[in-house]
Design a protein around this motif. Sequence first.
Motif: not given
Length: 968
Positions: A916-929
């Motif tokens: 949840e914390r990491i996915f606050r960052l768009p680049e990581f949300k896009q890559k691992y979402g």
Amino acid sequence: MMALDVVTSASTVPASEALSQIVEAILEVMIASNNVLIKKESFKELAAYLERIVPVLKELNKRDLSHSEGLNSAIEILNREIKGAKELTTECSKRNKVYLLMNCRAIVKRLKDTAREISQALGILPLASLDLSTDIIEEIEKVCDNMQRAEFRAAIAEEEILEKVESGIQERNVDRSYANHLLSLIADAVGISTERSALKKEFDEFKSEIENSRMRKDQAEAVQMDQIIALLERADAASSPREKEMKYFSKRKSLGSQPLEPLQSFYCPITRDVMVDPVETSSGQTFERSAIEKWFSDGNNLCPLTMTVLDTSILRPNKTLRQSIEEWKDRNTMITIASMKPKLVSTEVEEVLHCLEQLQDLCQQRDQHREWERLANGDDAVESIVRSLGRRIEERKLAVALLLELSTCNTLRDQIGDVQGCILLLVTMASSDDNQASRDAQELLENLSFSDDNVVQMAKANYFKHLLQRLSAGPESVKMRMATTLAEMELTDHHKASLLEGNVLGPLLHLVSRGDIQMKKVAVKALRNLSSVPQNGLQMIKEGAVGPLVDLLLHHSSSSSSLREETATAIMHLAVSTMYQESSQTPVTLLESDKEIFMLFSLINLTGPNVQQRILQTFNALCRSPSAGNIKTTLTQCSAIPVLVQLCEHDNENVRANAVKLFCCLVDDGDEAIIREHVGQKCLETLVTIIQSSHNEEEIASAMGILSKLPEVPQFTQWLLDAGALPIVLNFLKNGRQNDPNRFQVVENAVGALRRFTAPTNLEWQKRAAEAGVIPKLVQLLEYGTTLTKEHAATSLARFSKNSLGLSRPIPKRKGFWCFSPPPEIGCQVHGGLCGIESSFCLLEANAVRPLVRVLEDPDHGACEASLDALVTLIEGERLQNGSKVLEDANAIDRMVRFLSSPSPKLQEKALDSVERIFRLPEFKQKYGKSAQMPLVDLTQRGNSSMKSLSARVLAHLNVLQDQSSYF
């Protein structure tokens, strides 16, 4: 000059001075009695009587004594006997052990005579005129009575040896096994090794004692000792002539009908003829009886060969040599008869008549030639048949059938059982695939079971049928012998199990409950022997063995210490068996009630070290059994912890080690209030000392385990630091890479103990730990430690990392002209400032990130959770952006996403919080979402309420759910 040499005559010195000298002399005897080499108990008994005399003599010395006939006589007797006792103790302290053993009857007699004489001396003291107290007079009377009735006897083992020596000398038994067995008994009795060099040294000294006897003109003793030496020397040499003869006969047998020449040893040294009645003289030389008797009658008393003085009254039949001569004659007779066969069918009448006359002469010479093949007259007939039991199958079958027929005769039945190896061969045949041979063997064993000796032999060959019958229904003496056999036998696990299946338990428990002390001791020892197999132990518990054993331990405090030790050992074996239960079985419990647990544990304070050790081992085993929870709770409630704290200081290393081990079990998930009440600074210092000085790896691991499992009370940690625990514990991590299984537990507990010094709330402790070099060791153990070690190490690293941001130093600003100043220092990628291992506990500086990520692959959820906790400290608050980048570079985020599908709810929750914390960052949300989407959807349906809500929030970030979803 010593007191014994000073005392001379009661008339030459005042009575008071004479008594003082006698008291000193008695003290010398008491001291000297501690150094005797034989009959130690008898000398101790005499010393105890003398010790009781000393206060009486001292009391007499306080009186104004004047010489009287009674007093003078008593003092002279006491002087003489005490001096004699000192001489005896000196002799028995310095002379050869074998010599002393051979004279033990004489030693015992001297002790007995001394006691009687001293008793008489005390009895003639003029007590009535000395104004003594009633107590003193009563004590004198008691001592007199005790010494008068004192029975100083040679021990059973000593009597057995002396009887065998006398029998060997009288019967001239030169069988090697007899002599070797006698040598072994002597070596055991005097405490020397059976190694050839040790025996030679001892017997050389023995021979020197004999020479001393001759110098003292004690010829009778010298002759007697010569006979003993001659007998014992046969241990190596006795059977060699016999062996030579057998080899000779065997070799010559193949030569056909040629008569055998007599051996040189068959000739008499005097007559030079083959002997008929060979006898041995006191010099050990053998002669024809009539020849040596004529030698003596002519006035000669020297040996014709050695020229040593002979005791002319000693002529011992040399039975072995006579047997060999008779065998030689018999074999030649057989050869002669065989050679006659062609002559008897000859056509020459004169030749046939000559042969018949020879046969008639042979029959007249020896009656046995008339029925040569008759079994009863053949010395080795039964033995020859028995040997056939070990040959080809057909020969074995015929042999066992013949022996079965012969066993109907009492005389031959005795012989069959006496043949060495016979019963072992029969037991082997009893399990033969050949039904008839098996039945015959079993029936023959049945016939041989008339003898207790045979039954014991059967048991030693692992055939227990008849032993079990006698144990159940025999007289008390027989039961005792059968139980003793079971107690002393070396049994395989298979045979221990078969005995229990044969219902041995009931009779043994009966003997435990109703026998006398000796019977109880033997029965308990047998139970201890049988209970060492876990499956046996479980069965014994089920069949009620625990009650009688615990009762014996609890209610027979006056019993011998060996009985209590054997009982405690048997109970310990039963406890160990409860550790080996299968989960599918109904649990078997050793102690049914809290009262039984309390009563057994309470014996720790009432028994000696050996029993203490066994009781502690019993509870250590129970703490690893299915009933562990109840055992731990009950022990804690019955004040076991303060007892164990005291035992941690016990002088006996085995007691201490087992106490520390049990203490470790109770501390694990124990009652914090009770632990804080009884565990003080001294206890912790003691544990640190054990860790530092013990050579017992298990004890070290247990002591370290206590430090690891104690509640994290600040006071405890401070006490440990004050005791120097930190460097001592850390030292055990230096060998963390070793693959020795015995080290794993030590290292695991050492890392667990180090967690105490990494508490994030106490920066001072953390700094001391970091400066001691803890962090690099923890990182190293992430690679090489066990699963639990990795978990402990990761937990400590997470604690350190929580304070890293606050300890990271700001990068100093550049001053002056930049072109002339040194290049700027590079700050930490996560914390932004200047970091170090010891200064800020930085995980990046310690190169801990990748090892922590590798721990995430461990199948153990605990290790994964601890490692994830440490990694998450890198993405807290303002460190999210840089920390996430570090985690991505180390391939940690993929693993976090996979944990969303973990079967462990706790690991799922930690992973969800991290994602949840990491996915606050768009680049990581896009890559691992995308890879996280399905596990998150599953959590919204199956997770707990908080996980459902957080999963839905993450899905909203991923645009899978609207922010107004009911999941929020």
